[in-house]
Design an enzyme around this catalytic site. Structure first.
Site, mmCIF file in Angstrom:
data_model
loop_
_atom_site.group_PDB
_atom_site.id
_atom_site.type_symbol
_atom_site.label_atom_id
_atom_site.label_comp_id
_atom_site.label_asym_id
_atom_site.label_seq_id
_atom_site.Cartn_x
_atom_site.Cartn_y
_atom_site.Cartn_z
ATOM 1 N N SER A 1 53.026 38.819 39.883
ATOM 2 C CA SER A 1 51.525 37.875 40.096
ATOM 3 C C SER A 1 51.230 37.116 39.076
ATOM 4 O O SER A 1 51.911 36.415 38.366
ATOM 5 C CB SER A 1 50.555 38.655 40.929
ATOM 6 O OG SER A 1 49.014 38.189 40.663
ATOM 7 N N ASP B 1 48.070 33.070 44.919
ATOM 8 C CA ASP B 1 47.977 34.447 45.625
ATOM 9 C C ASP B 1 45.894 33.684 45.261
ATOM 10 O O ASP B 1 45.544 34.885 45.872
ATOM 11 C CB ASP B 1 48.046 35.443 46.228
ATOM 12 C CG ASP B 1 47.917 36.456 45.536
ATOM 13 O OD1 ASP B 1 47.587 35.933 43.818
ATOM 14 O OD2 ASP B 1 48.466 38.089 45.061
ATOM 15 N N ASN C 1 37.952 37.336 40.702
ATOM 16 C CA ASN C 1 39.525 36.314 40.421
ATOM 17 C C ASN C 1 39.751 35.735 40.912
ATOM 18 O O ASN C 1 40.945 35.160 40.808
ATOM 19 C CB ASN C 1 40.477 38.124 39.995
ATOM 20 C CG ASN C 1 40.913 38.098 41.282
ATOM 21 O OD1 ASN C 1 40.860 37.789 42.084
ATOM 22 N ND2 ASN C 1 41.128 39.927 40.483
ATOM 23 N N GLY D 1 45.242 49.438 38.528
ATOM 24 C CA GLY D 1 46.200 50.047 39.230
ATOM 25 C C GLY D 1 46.940 49.103 39.349
ATOM 26 O O GLY D 1 48.516 49.358 38.967
HETATM 27 P P1 NG1 Z 1 43.784 46.011 38.606
HETATM 28 O O1 NG1 Z 1 44.816 45.930 36.852
HETATM 29 O O2 NG1 Z 1 43.357 47.302 39.414
HETATM 30 O O3 NG1 Z 1 42.376 45.845 38.267
HETATM 31 C C1 NG1 Z 1 44.271 43.732 39.353
HETATM 32 C C2 NG1 Z 1 42.706 42.870 39.543
HETATM 33 C C3 NG1 Z 1 43.086 43.201 41.164
HETATM 34 C C4 NG1 Z 1 44.092 42.760 41.957
HETATM 35 C C5 NG1 Z 1 45.399 43.237 41.184
HETATM 36 C C6 NG1 Z 1 46.070 42.577 42.393
HETATM 37 C C7 NG1 Z 1 40.758 42.327 38.495
HETATM 38 C C8 NG1 Z 1 39.495 43.185 37.531
HETATM 39 N N1 NG1 Z 1 41.114 43.420 39.102
HETATM 40 O O4 NG1 Z 1 44.015 45.279 39.179
HETATM 41 O O5 NG1 Z 1 40.901 42.722 41.486
HETATM 42 O O6 NG1 Z 1 43.642 41.716 42.310
HETATM 43 O O7 NG1 Z 1 45.671 43.276 39.924
HETATM 44 O O8 NG1 Z 1 46.932 41.824 41.143
HETATM 45 O O9 NG1 Z 1 40.492 41.172 38.441
HETATM 46 ZN ZN ZN Z 2 48.953 36.715 42.086
#
Ligand code: NG1
Ligand code: ZN
EC number: 5.4.2.3
Length: 553
Positions: free
Chosen positions: A68, A289, A391, A520
């Protein structure tokens, strides 16, 4: 599991050993990490996806190779279930187990146990159709070799077929998997045609169809999204598009460009500058996405932009859909004479001002944990559920029964009546907007058509409400799992005492709000803060980050 199946798994896993010390977890968006370390992970997820297909009567499963918005040297893998949604969370622990199995022997015994528990018939026992897995990848250079590893994984489950669908956006693959399992046309061309037909339908339904079309600049993040919108621009006659950062100008994927960069830094991406003052701009992330809009307000604003994030996109969609439901009449606006259940879903990262605005529109606002799988699940509870992460990842879900109701209503109503137009718009939105996952391409087309419908400039759209100043910081710590939060992620339960410290900081600021959570997708703890001024939001975020360091550093 018979001997030939065991031998097939053992042989292939010996070819792709796991790197020493690798420890991964499925996370908010599948497995991610340094691409050089991921071959064994991708191979093993290939096995998992074949098993998932067998479990679900040989339904087609999708495997997307992408990291991503992360840096180009990273990569990742995530699974699409037959519905086009994310892999069922029930299978995530198994994904974690096999990705981390330290030897071929351990891997095979984990698979064996799982296959027995889930009663999956594989190998010689399997007489009928085998598994089918569709593979997609973004433009990352590591994608091709990782795709080969996935193919080896899929085909080591005897009788399974892996089909390479080529370079795609993440939402394209999810859309195609969903369409295939519904027995509909599922090629990339079908996807493009679906988008352009429903877009045109919405354009034709604009009242006094006399809109002046101003130019839209698209930042493709040097990834796959810019290339795909370029491919379909010929069929989008009502858009004046200029696409930059397609990856062909020599720029690096996600480096100083793209939705994540623009949303987090609130500055112009590379390739944009003062000659673009006042122009409506959109940014995709690396696998398209996510979508955000922005504009440079004046020559004196330097590199700062006015950001229209996922919350503003959600608000625009909600307003438009509500307008159609109102035209249908309150009491009659829903199936069986009941009011339609329109709901919106946000996360703790949603700007407080957006939540206030949505509530003031009279909407049902629900909250979910970060990660689209959580938002998607909640949104699916409504007739029409709109979800967005700040986001820019989000979409509009229409329940099957509501679509059936709409289509019947469309037949019943008099052509040309306002009600008929409103129903037709809702049907077209349900076709345009990706029902599987957030999709920057279809999201962009819906934003564009709504702006034309309203006769609004990007500035006018931005005025729906004013964002509260906010700041996000990443803090690197030895063990991010030491942070444990409540289900809505707004309070930290562990480490003990940290929440009291955070609360004491929040108290110091007008309209202060702050929270922490472990990422995550990256090895960091994220800090979010908002307050009535930018200085205060920055200062609150910094003091919370200090707390994180002192508790966990
Ligand atoms: P994590 O790294 O768990 O914060 C980020 C985005 C999620 C989601 C995932 C998947 C923020 C704060 N967090 O997750 O919303 O989009 O990546 O791509 O934007
Ligand atoms: Zn993405």
């Amino acid at each position: 599991m018979d001997q030939s199946q065991i031998a097939s798994l053992l042989n292939s896993s010996e070819l792709i050993p796991i790197p020493e010390g690798l420890k991964l977890s499925y996370g908010t968006a599948g497995f991610r990490g340094d691409a050089k370390l991921l071959e064994s992970t991708v191979y093993r997820v290939g096995i998992l996806s074949a098993l998932r297909s067998l479990k679900l009567g040989s339904a087609t499963i999708g495997l997307m190779i992408t990291a991503s918005h992360n840096q180009v040297s990273d990569n990742g893998i995530k699974v699409s279930d037959p519905s086009g949604g994310m892999l069922s969370q029930e299978w995530e622990p198994f994904a974690d187990q096999i990705a981390n199995a330290s030897s071929p022997g351990e891997l095979v015994s984990l698979i064996r146990e799982f296959v027995e528990k889930e009663e999956i018939a594989i190998g010689e026992e399997k007489k009928k159709k085998g598994a089918e897995v569709w593979l997609g990848r973004d433009t990352r250079p590591s994608g091709e070799s990782l795709l080969r590893a996935a193919e080896i994984g899929v085909s080591s489950v005897l009788g399974s077929v892996a089909i390479d669908m080529g370079i795609l956006t993440t939402p394209q693959l999810h859309w195609m998997v969903r369409a295939k399992n519904k027995g509909l046309g599922a090629t990339e061309n079908d996807y493009f045609e679906n988008l352009s037909t429903s877009f045109k339908c919405l354009i034709d339904l604009i009242p006094n169809n006399k809109v002046e079309i101003s130019k839209l600049l698209v930042d493709g993040a040097n990834g796959v999204g810019g290339q795909k919108i370029e491919e379909m621009r010929g069929s989008l006659s009502n858009l004046d598009l200029e696409i930059r950062n397609t990856g062909r100008e020599g720029g690096v994927l996600n480096e100083g460009v793209g939705a994540d960069f623009v949303q987090k830094e609130k500055v112009v991406p590379l390739g944009f500058g003062l000659s673009d003052v006042g122009v409506r701009c959109a940014s995709f992330d690396g696998d398209a996405d996510r979508l955000v809009y922005f504009y440079i307000p004046s020559v004196s604003s330097g590199n700062k932009v006015e950001l229209l994030d996922g919350d503003k996109i959600l608000s625009l969609f909600a307003l438009f859909i509500k307008e159609q439901l109102n035209t249908l009449g309150d009491g009659d606006g829903g199936k069986e004479g009941k009011k339609s259940r329109l709901g919106v879903v946000q996360t703790a990262y949603a700007n407080g001002a957006s939540t206030d605005y949505l509530k003031q529109l009279g909407l049902d606002v629900a909250f979910a944990k970060t990660g689209v799988k959580h938002l998607h699940e909640k949104a699916a509870e409504f007739d029409i559920g709109i979800y967005f992460e700040a986001n820019g990842h989000g979409t509009v879900l229409f329940s099957e029964s509501y679509i059936t109701w709409l289509v019947a209503k469309q037949k019943e109503l008099t052509q040309g009546s306002e009600e008929h137009k409103a129903v037709s718009r809702l049907v077209a939105v349900s076709n345009l907007i990706n029902q599987a996952v957030g999709d920057a391409l279809s999201g962009l087309l819906l934003v564009e058509v709504i702006l034309q419908h309203m006769g609004w400039s990007v500035e006018k759209w931005n005025e729906l409400y004013e964002d509260l100043p906010s700041r996000q910081i990443k803090v690197e710590v030895p063990d991010r799992t030491a942070v444990v939060t409540t289900s809505e992620e707004t309070e930290a339960l562990k480490p003990l005492g940290i929440q009291d410290g955070i609360n004491a900081e929040i108290e110091k600021y007008t309209r202060g709000r702050a929270f922490i959570r472990p990422s995550g997708t990256e090895d960091v703890v994220r800090v979010y803060a908002e307050a009535s001024t930018q200085e205060d939001a920055d200062s609150l975020a910094n003091s919370v980050a200090q707390l994180v360091k002192s508790f966990l550093g």
